[in-house]
Design a protein around this motif. Structure first.
Motif, PDB file in Angstrom:
ATOM      1  N   ASP A 110       0.885  -1.156   0.000  1.00  0.00           N
ATOM      2  CA  ASP A 110       0.000   0.000   0.000  1.00  0.00           C
ATOM      3  C   ASP A 110       0.923   1.205   0.000  1.00  0.00           C
ATOM      4  OD1 ASP A 110      -3.066   0.859   0.677  1.00  0.00           O
ATOM      5  OD2 ASP A 110      -1.600   2.301   1.410  1.00  0.00           O
ATOM      6  N   SER A 111       0.666   2.143  -0.893  1.00  0.00           N
ATOM      7  CA  SER A 111       1.627   3.233  -1.075  1.00  0.00           C
ATOM      8  C   SER A 111       1.791   4.092   0.173  1.00  0.00           C
ATOM      9  CB  SER A 111       1.221   4.094  -2.266  1.00  0.00           C
ATOM     10  OG  SER A 111      -0.046   4.657  -2.042  1.00  0.00           O
ATOM     11  N   THR A 130       8.109   1.743   3.591  1.00  0.00           N
ATOM     12  CA  THR A 130       7.851   2.156   2.220  1.00  0.00           C
ATOM     13  C   THR A 130       6.824   1.256   1.546  1.00  0.00           C
ATOM     14  OG1 THR A 130       8.958   2.876   0.179  1.00  0.00           O
ATOM     15  CG2 THR A 130       9.708   0.787   1.129  1.00  0.00           C
ATOM     16  N   GLY A 131       6.109   1.827   0.606  1.00  0.00           N
ATOM     17  CA  GLY A 131       5.096   1.086  -0.134  1.00  0.00           C
ATOM     18  C   GLY A 131       5.723   0.270  -1.243  1.00  0.00           C
ATOM     19  N   VAL A 132       5.167  -0.898  -1.467  1.00  0.00           N
ATOM     20  CA  VAL A 132       5.622  -1.785  -2.545  1.00  0.00           C
ATOM     21  C   VAL A 132       4.384  -2.389  -3.207  1.00  0.00           C
ATOM     22  CG1 VAL A 132       7.809  -2.361  -1.406  1.00  0.00           C
ATOM     23  CG2 VAL A 132       5.786  -3.773  -0.978  1.00  0.00           C
ATOM     24  N   ILE A 160       4.718  10.047  -0.041  1.00  0.00           N
ATOM     25  CA  ILE A 160       4.546   9.393  -1.345  1.00  0.00           C
ATOM     26  C   ILE A 160       3.938  10.350  -2.364  1.00  0.00           C
ATOM     27  CG2 ILE A 160       2.321   8.386  -0.588  1.00  0.00           C
ATOM     28  CD1 ILE A 160       4.623   6.766  -3.173  1.00  0.00           C
ATOM     29  N   LYS A 189      10.414   7.871  -1.468  1.00  0.00           N
ATOM     30  CA  LYS A 189      10.478   6.477  -1.067  1.00  0.00           C
ATOM     31  C   LYS A 189       9.997   6.360   0.371  1.00  0.00           C
ATOM     32  CE  LYS A 189      13.602   2.691  -1.671  1.00  0.00           C
ATOM     33  NZ  LYS A 189      14.598   2.419  -2.703  1.00  0.00           N
TER      34      LYS A 189
END
Lengths: 419, 161
Positions: A123-124, A137-139, A219, A224
């Motif tokens: 989730d961003s 950080t979102g992935v 974000i 990042k």
């Protein structure tokens, strides 16, 4: 060469003495997060690879929060997939609808994210936990799947931008105004691939909820991660919420930054991001025309915390929203919901003409619970005002703080208290 | 590896909400997602795109939500490559992880026009605009990322390790 705070956390989790910007590393993960939209894709990836176990059942958090309570049959199937996976793998931190909250409000509250952690989430807005001095950080879902299977993720070590915060907010100016101001200044790709490190003697004047809001929207500048130093306020928050051991990292005095900005909180004014990008910001006094609105949303992972509800309720107390206006309030967790009931905030919202929902991401991404029709305008405390984000492609979203949202609901047009 | 196709050109900050709107995220089926690809920025895209076609955009392509459904939808439409000046970082990771070829090349992203016929040689990083005759040198992936791509995505890469 000195390291930034982010680089130090990454180095420690990669088993390295030091790292430099641009270096590719593999880091150990303290937590892997997913929700009801992203986890099913990750679970399918694991199935496809016949990976039938997770690296650590205590270090995975599964939070169905986007389309729950289930909005339709397909959403129900997604939630069922997550639930069955959680059961099969005996995941400690799976949160059923009655105990849940919006993931980025819930995890800090449950003490699952602490200073010094390395956290990835599908989730961003996973960058929120930077407020506690963690690297998060979102992935995407594949990274989540790999993280659940191995407890590791690869990263390119980011360089950083330093934001030196001084001074103190004026009344009704909050963390949301600061982060919108910053995004307006540097643009939606102003921090692309980089860290946003917040420092300075003004940090002590930011509440934890302000810091969560600010880190959450890193974000939206392409960053990042966003990260705050750990101070007394952070430590008391961690002690109150978590039994986990935390570790305090701080940037080296000779750390190198790509850019540096100084912002005096006392100079900031209520700030609104106009359609259709978070960088299209105007301060309230720059808005000359009356922008009539149809709906106000107060909630989300950005602004659904108790401070946010308190400030909105303070402005709505004894007043009524404009006739024809829809006000939707979403406490971000069940705990926040209960506090809002106990403090009489829910009564205030309902008496003012609003509706109060259980925690969900629903309206923020045009899922349900407040979707916009063609041409409608909404003031929202959420984080994105992209084309069609909350509904029809011709609808418009104006991002703002809970104070601006509450005042706008009463007036019927974009307004801030005291202006 | 080579790609060749007609270009669909977009501007700055194409976000993942317009690539695949959240109202369709109650599905994770690539074929179903593909039927709504780019719907909120270009509702004709799905009807016009052919196997091998190429998306070209300027700055910060794929910004916003981390939804992997966005590169999945693009790939499932048959798009052979996305070329941009810059990519948002989560979209960049996701594309590599699922095996959607992407290339950062500011010169190409600026110069190539909608409807141009473009070919890409991934080994040399050369992008050729067949319509105008211009050639560009794209950014090759670091060795580490090439390993992930050559393994056909991150999950294979970690499984093989």
């Amino acid at each position: 060469m000195g390291m930034t705070m982010t680089q130090k956390i990454l180095a420690s989790h990669a088993g390295l003495e030091s790292v430099t910007a641009g270096q590719l590393i593999e880091a150990d993960l303290d937590l892997v997060l997913g929700n009801d939209i992203t986890s099913p894709v990750a679970i399918k990836e694991m199935d496809k690879m016949k990976l039938d176990s997770v690296f650590d059942k205590d270090k995975i958090a599964l939070v169905p929060d986007h389309f729950v309570p289930n909005k339709d049959i397909k959403s129900a199937e997604h939630c069922k997939c997550v639930r069955e996976f959680a059961l099969k793998n005996n995941i400690t931190n799976y949160f059923e609808v009655g105990e849940m909250g919006i993931e980025h409000a819930l995890l800090p509250e449950k003490g699952l994210t602490v200073a010094g952690d390395v956290i990835i989430g599908a989730d961003s807005h996973t960058c929120t936990y930077g407020a506690l001095g963690a690297f998060s950080t979102g992935v995407g879902s594949t990274d989540m799947a790999a993280g659940m299977a191995t407890g590791k993720a690869w990263f390119k070590v980011p360089s950083a931008i330093k934001f030196n915060i001084t001074g103190k907010f004026n009344e009704y100016v909050t963390g949301k105004d600061l982060i919108l101001h910053i995004i307006g200044m540097i643009g939606v790709d102003g921090a692309l691939y980089r860290s946003m490190e917040f420092v300075g003697d003004g940090i002590k004047n930011l509440s934890m909820d302000d810091r969560f809001t600010i880190a959450n929207m890193a974000i939206e500048a392409g960053a990042k991660n966003g990260i705050f130093p750990v101070d007394d306020l952070t430590i008391s928050y961690l002690k109150e919420h978590s039994k986990r051991e935390y570790k305090v990292f701080s940037a080296d005095p000779d750390a190198v930054y790509d850019e540096e900005y100084t912002i005096d909180l006392g100079t900031l004014k209520p700030t609104v991001a106009f359609p259709h990008l978070p960088e299209n910001t105007k301060t309230i006094d720059e808005i000359k025309e009356k922008i009539m609105i149809d709906q106000v949303v107060i909630g989300s992972c950005t602004n659904g915390r108790i401070d946010d509800l308190r400030i909105a309720a303070k402005l709505l107390k004894g007043r009524h929203i404009k006739k024809g206006m829809r006000l939707i309030v979403l406490p971000a967790t069940q705990e926040i919901y209960l506090t809002a009931i106990e403090e009489g905030l829910v009564r205030t919202f309902i008496e003012a003409g609003g509706v109060v929902s259980t925690p969900t991401c629903g309206p923020c991404l045009g899922g349900y619970m407040g979707v916009l029709a063609a041409g409608e305008k909404c003031v929202s405390t959420t984080n994105r005002n992209f084309v069609g984000r909350m509904g029809d492609v011709t609808s418009e979203i104006y991002l703002a703080s809970p104070a601006v949202a509450a005042e706008s609901a009463v007036k019927g047009y974009i307004a801030a208290p005291g202006y | 590896m080579q790609a060749k196709g007609k270009v669909f050109k977009y501007g700055d900050n194409v976000d993942t909400d317009v690539i695949i709107p959240a109202r369709y995220l109650n599905s994770s089926d690539p074929k179903e997602l593909a039927t709504h690809c780019m719907e909120d920025i270009d509702k004709d895209f799905v009807g016009k795109v052919h196997e091998g076609d190429i998306i070209v955009a300027t700055k910060n392509f794929g910004c916003g939500s981390s939804r992997e459904h966005a590169p999945i939808a693009i790939k499932a439409c048959g798009v052979s490559c996305v070329i941009a000046e810059t990519f948002a970082r989560i979209f960049f990771r996701n594309s590599i992880n699922i095996g959607l070829p992407i290339m950062e090349c500011p010169e190409a992203a600026k110069a190539i026009s909608n409807g141009d016929e473009v070919s890409i040689d991934f080994d040399s990083g050369t992008i050729t605009d067949i319509t105008t005759g211009q050639a560009f040198k794209g950014q090759p992936f670091p060795e580490f990322m090439q390993k992930i791509i050559n393994a056909d995505g991150l999950m294979n890469y970690i499984k093989n390790k």
